[in-house]
Design an enzyme around this catalytic site. Structure first.
Site, short mmCIF file in Angstrom:
data_model
loop_
_atom_site.label_atom_id
_atom_site.label_comp_id
_atom_site.label_asym_id
_atom_site.label_seq_id
_atom_site.Cartn_x
_atom_site.Cartn_y
_atom_site.Cartn_z
N LYS A 72 0.87 -1.30 0.15
CA LYS A 72 -0.03 -0.05 -0.06
C LYS A 72 0.74 1.39 -0.04
O LYS A 72 2.05 1.31 0.50
CB LYS A 72 -1.04 -0.05 1.28
CG LYS A 72 -2.07 1.08 1.46
CD LYS A 72 -2.72 0.51 2.65
CE LYS A 72 -4.06 1.60 2.48
NZ LYS A 72 -4.84 1.58 3.75
N SER B 11 -9.83 1.24 2.47
CA SER B 11 -8.87 2.16 1.70
C SER B 11 -7.76 1.48 0.87
O SER B 11 -6.98 2.25 0.02
CB SER B 11 -8.07 3.27 2.60
OG SER B 11 -7.37 2.85 3.61
N SER C 138 -10.08 -1.05 6.58
CA SER C 138 -9.48 -0.83 5.20
C SER C 138 -8.59 -2.18 4.67
O SER C 138 -8.33 -2.11 3.55
CB SER C 138 -8.44 0.03 5.27
OG SER C 138 -9.40 1.46 4.98
#
Ligand code: GLN
Length: 498
Positions: free
Chosen positions: A67, A142, A166
């Protein structure tokens, strides 16, 4: 089957038998990226191919997406925000160091909601990521770039971060396995902070076995993270909050792969009545109830439990998370990192104007909204009514779990109330976006581990996820239940053809 469609444990077996090589696996992932990344947009930045080296002698030469909020030495790391454009960290996050040591091949930074604020990966400065199962839908967020990369076979593994869901919510939307470990289990050193008391890094994989393998690589005490758990902390936490007579769980860092046991006989599982509410999609509910039946067939027993403070979780989370975020984001002022806007004609003083112009230009709408909400909750006069009260309710939510875990070994719920929604459907309504984390947020507020596992598909061919939650530091329970479930079902074996 193409190599990039396989799990890491299948690939590692083939490598051991000399039937393939890390190089070939890497090549199959790159071919997939060349073929489908234009449609998916899973990556914020891909690493320069010329700079990637593969060491066939390392134990885990597996292509992985990380990420965009984890620092990678000399690789632009932006949290998918304009304010961090051009920021190249001078060090590796602890998880990145561990991945590199194990031989994992970091192929790029995966797209995400700006600073991890969101549930759809639509607030990224790079534009939205698309759900591989339906390109008109969001992948969740996310960590939607990370889950989309794995679901589209553009990476074998990914790493995400989970502050309120997330990892698990996008894992459910993309049909992959996502684990939020116990708070403190995985080092946060080098993770660009959103809400420090809630953030945890965790694995995103195609099945439970890979999740345990990846946890073995990334978990463990780290002196560079003051909230990282030492084995004796784990002992303390378990004794303090939820030890019961049947609970003889080891507190040292385990070999997580030893928990991959095909047996749930005698396990007591709880179904919280507050998680099967009106408004939950009928297909999601049915898929989770079916999964529960499968686990019953294997000898687990189920009982209804109550987590009475669940209804306050979303409100509590948005007070605590925005408060911590407003404080964490104060450091992005044009001085040390990324973007700097030099005012053309200073109005106040050149330094204050520089701060203001940099932050006005660098942060997107959702980041600004959260900074304002958090600053308000923390301001004098409102602190007691909002932030402090939020902390008190957080304790009540945690106590609900302590009580529940005196009666059950784990808790089973849907991961999300619905399947993936359409891109653009919720962008103008922040509250309805916030509600998509209604089932995942409590695990962050109470620090417990939770996993999302594929358990079905809707009539529209969109994946559905089941969430399992366990006592602090008992990720092994999640692996055991998840592994058993995957021995008797095939949902995790479905692949998208792109
Ligand atoms: N969707 C939640 C939020 O917007 C959770 C995000 C996260 O876990 N990083 O805050």
């Amino acid at each position: 089957m193409k190599l990039n469609y396989l799990t890491a444990h299948e690939i590692l077996d083939l490598i051991k038998e000399n039937k393939t090589s890390a190089q070939k696996v890497y090549k199959s992932v790159l071919d997939q990226i060349d073929n489908s990344e234009k449609a998916i947009k899973a990556y914020a930045n891909l690493a320069e191919r010329s700079e990637i080296s593969i060491d066939e002698n390392k134990p885990f030469p597996i292509p992985i997406a990380v990420k965009d909020n984890m620092c990678v030495l000399d690789q632009e790391t932006t949290c998918s925000s304009n304010i961090l454009k051009g920021f190249k960290p001078s060090y590796d996050a602890t998880v990145i160091e561990k991945l590199k040591d194990s031989g994992a091949i970091i192929i790029g930074h995966a797209n995400m909601d700006e600073f991890a604020f969101g549930s759809s990966t639509e607030t990224s400065c790079y534009g939205p990521t698309h759900n591989p199962w339906d390109l008109d839908c969001v992948p969740g967020g996310s960590s939607g770039g990370s889950t989309a990369a794995v679901a589209s076979n553009q990476a074998i593994w990914a790493i995400g971060s989970d502050t309120g869901g997330s990892i698990r919510q996008p894992a459910a939307f993309c049909g992959v396995v996502g684990l939020k470990p116990t708070y403190g289990r995985v080092s946060r050193y080098g993770l660009i902070a959103f809400a420090s008391s809630l953030d945890q890094i965790g694995p995103i994989t195609k099945d439970v076995e890979d999740s345990a393998i990846l946890m073995n690589i990334i978990a463990g005490y780290d002196p560079k993270d003051s909230t990282s758990a030492k084995p004796e902390d784990a002992l303390f936490l378990n004794t303090l909050s939820c030890r019961d007579d049947n609970y003889s769980h080891s507190c040292d860092l385990p070999d997580f792969t030893k928990a991959l046991v095909n047996d749930v006989k005698g396990l007591r599982l709880g179904i919280p009545k507050e998680y099967f509410i009106d408004g939950i999609d009928a297909e999601v509910k049915q898929a989770v109830l079916d999964a529960i039946e499968r686990l019953k067939d294997r000898g687990a027993t189920f009982k209804e439990i109550s987590l009475p403070h669940t209804e306050y979780a979303v409100a509590t989370y948005y007070i605590i998370a925005t408060s911590e975020a407003s404080s964490n984001l104060a450091r992005f002022d044009g001085v040390q990192y990324g973007l700097r806007k030099i005012p053309e004609r200073p109005r106040k003083s050149s330094i204050v104007d520089m701060y203001e112009e940099t932050r006005a230009a660098g942060f997107g709408t959702e980041a600004k909204r959260r900074i304002m909400l958090g600053t308000y909750s923390l301001s004098s006069g409102y602190y007691d009514d909002y932030y402090l009260r939020g902390l008190k309710v957080r304790t009540l939510i945690k106590q609900d779990f302590d009580k529940a875990f005196k009666e059950v070994d784990a808790i089973v719920t849907p991961t999300t109330p619905t399947t993936a929604f359409k891109i653009g459907e919720k962008t103008s309504d922040p509250i309805s976006m916030y509600l998509s984390d209604i089932f995942t947020i409590s695990a962050n507020l109470s620090g417990i581990p939770a996993i999302s596992i594929p358990c079905g598909f809707s009539r529209n061919n969109l994946p559905i996820g089941m969430q399992i939650m366990a006592k602090p530091f008992d990720e092994e329970m999640l692996f055991r239940i998840g592994y058993t479930y995957q021995q008797i079902t095939d949902w995790h074996k479905k692949r998208v053809n792109l």
